[in-house]
Design a protein around this motif. Structure first.
Motif, PDB file in Angstrom:
ATOM      1  N   UNK A 111      -8.920  46.502   8.420  1.00 16.54           N
ATOM      2  CA  UNK A 111      -7.514  46.222   8.775  1.00 16.54           C
ATOM      3  C   UNK A 111      -7.064  47.096  10.007  1.00 16.54           C
ATOM      4  N   UNK A 112      -7.486  48.175  10.330  1.00 15.88           N
ATOM      5  CA  UNK A 112      -7.359  48.910  11.449  1.00 15.88           C
ATOM      6  C   UNK A 112      -7.725  48.025  12.786  1.00 15.88           C
ATOM      7  N   UNK A 113      -8.900  47.804  12.750  1.00 15.68           N
ATOM      8  CA  UNK A 113      -9.266  46.721  13.739  1.00 15.68           C
ATOM      9  C   UNK A 113      -8.452  45.553  14.006  1.00 15.68           C
ATOM     10  N   UNK A 125       0.347  40.136   7.682  1.00 22.61           N
ATOM     11  CA  UNK A 125       0.609  38.416   7.625  1.00 22.61           C
ATOM     12  C   UNK A 125       0.455  37.903   9.143  1.00 22.61           C
ATOM     13  N   UNK A 126      -0.240  36.847   9.159  1.00 24.95           N
ATOM     14  CA  UNK A 126      -0.178  35.993  10.324  1.00 24.95           C
ATOM     15  C   UNK A 126       0.637  34.578   9.996  1.00 24.95           C
ATOM     16  N   UNK A 127       1.655  34.430  10.008  1.00 24.96           N
ATOM     17  CA  UNK A 127       2.296  32.962   9.799  1.00 24.96           C
ATOM     18  C   UNK A 127       1.862  32.121  10.951  1.00 24.96           C
ATOM     19  N   UNK A 128       1.763  30.835  10.642  1.00 19.93           N
ATOM     20  CA  UNK A 128       1.548  29.656  11.580  1.00 19.93           C
ATOM     21  C   UNK A 128       2.505  28.954  11.876  1.00 19.93           C
ATOM     22  N   UNK A 152      -4.512  42.379  17.280  1.00 19.31           N
ATOM     23  CA  UNK A 152      -3.448  41.581  17.060  1.00 19.31           C
ATOM     24  C   UNK A 152      -2.167  41.753  17.356  1.00 19.31           C
ATOM     25  N   UNK A 153      -1.821  43.138  17.030  1.00 19.33           N
ATOM     26  CA  UNK A 153      -0.621  43.816  17.060  1.00 19.33           C
ATOM     27  C   UNK A 153      -0.524  45.022  17.992  1.00 19.33           C
ATOM     28  N   UNK A 154      -1.616  45.415  18.479  1.00 19.73           N
ATOM     29  CA  UNK A 154      -1.768  46.533  19.585  1.00 19.73           C
ATOM     30  C   UNK A 154      -1.129  47.845  18.903  1.00 19.73           C
ATOM     31  N   UNK A 155      -1.341  47.745  17.661  1.00 15.61           N
ATOM     32  CA  UNK A 155      -1.036  49.112  16.840  1.00 15.61           C
ATOM     33  C   UNK A 155      -2.315  49.713  16.268  1.00 15.61           C
ATOM     34  N   UNK A 156      -2.798  50.838  16.760  1.00 13.47           N
ATOM     35  CA  UNK A 156      -3.933  51.549  16.521  1.00 13.47           C
ATOM     36  C   UNK A 156      -3.761  52.521  15.259  1.00 13.47           C
ATOM     37  N   UNK A 157      -3.711  51.562  14.041  1.00 11.16           N
ATOM     38  CA  UNK A 157      -3.778  52.597  12.832  1.00 11.16           C
ATOM     39  C   UNK A 157      -4.001  51.340  11.852  1.00 11.16           C
TER      40      UNK A 157
END
Length: 165
Positions: A50-52, A68-71, A57-62
């Protein structure tokens, strides 16, 4: 309805995690009166996975508990009026609306269940309900938005009789 479940890490739960996911997703769809059949992808991974994904996808390094990725893009949360006019939202093979992807971190499910002093089942169901609301356009960036989401999460879990204790 199609729920594609991938348990990348062979996470083990003391309940039927596929059945619970299906019940929570169906209840969320019913409670929000989603008028279409839907396709949802649910992935269970570990902290590294989930970190990767969070970094990519969110540029959050944690690591985090759920992504959630809504379409579907909504003018306002839970407003499904524009879906029918957008053929790109439908799987051409099944006719189902592709709602999006949910990614759960098994390690966080266990640690947060302990931290919040409730069952692993409750945490798992809560994170799916929370994520489904994101797939329907809800967010929790303001106090008002958070209050609305919390109420809807409670309604979904209460309907399923999944309590904090």
């Amino acid at each position: 309805m199609t729920i594609l479940i991938e348990n990348e890490i062979d996470a083990e739960f003391d309940f039927d995690y596929e059945d619970i996911a299906k019940k929570v997703i169906e209840t969320a769809m019913d409670q929000l009166k989603f008028p279409f059949e839907a396709e949802i992808s649910l992935t269970i991974t570990d902290s590294e996975g989930i970190h990767a994904i969070n970094k990519e996808f969110r540029n959050i390094d944690s690591a985090t508990d759920v992504l959630s990725f809504p379409m579907v893009e909504y003018e306002k949360p839970g407003d499904f009026d524009k879906i029918e006019s957008n053929d790109d939202l439908f799987n051409p093979e099944t006719g189902e609306v592709i709602l999006g992807d949910i990614v759960l971190c098994a390690e966080r499910i266990y640690s947060q269940a302990e931290e919040y002093n409730h069952s692993v089942l409750r945490e798992y169901a809560f994170l799916i309900a929370h994520s489904m609301l994101h797939l329907f356009g809800f967010d929790h960036m303001t106090e008002e938005e958070a209050s609305v989401m919390e109420q809807k999460q409670r309604e979904i879990l209460d309907y399923l009789n999944i309590s904090r204790n």
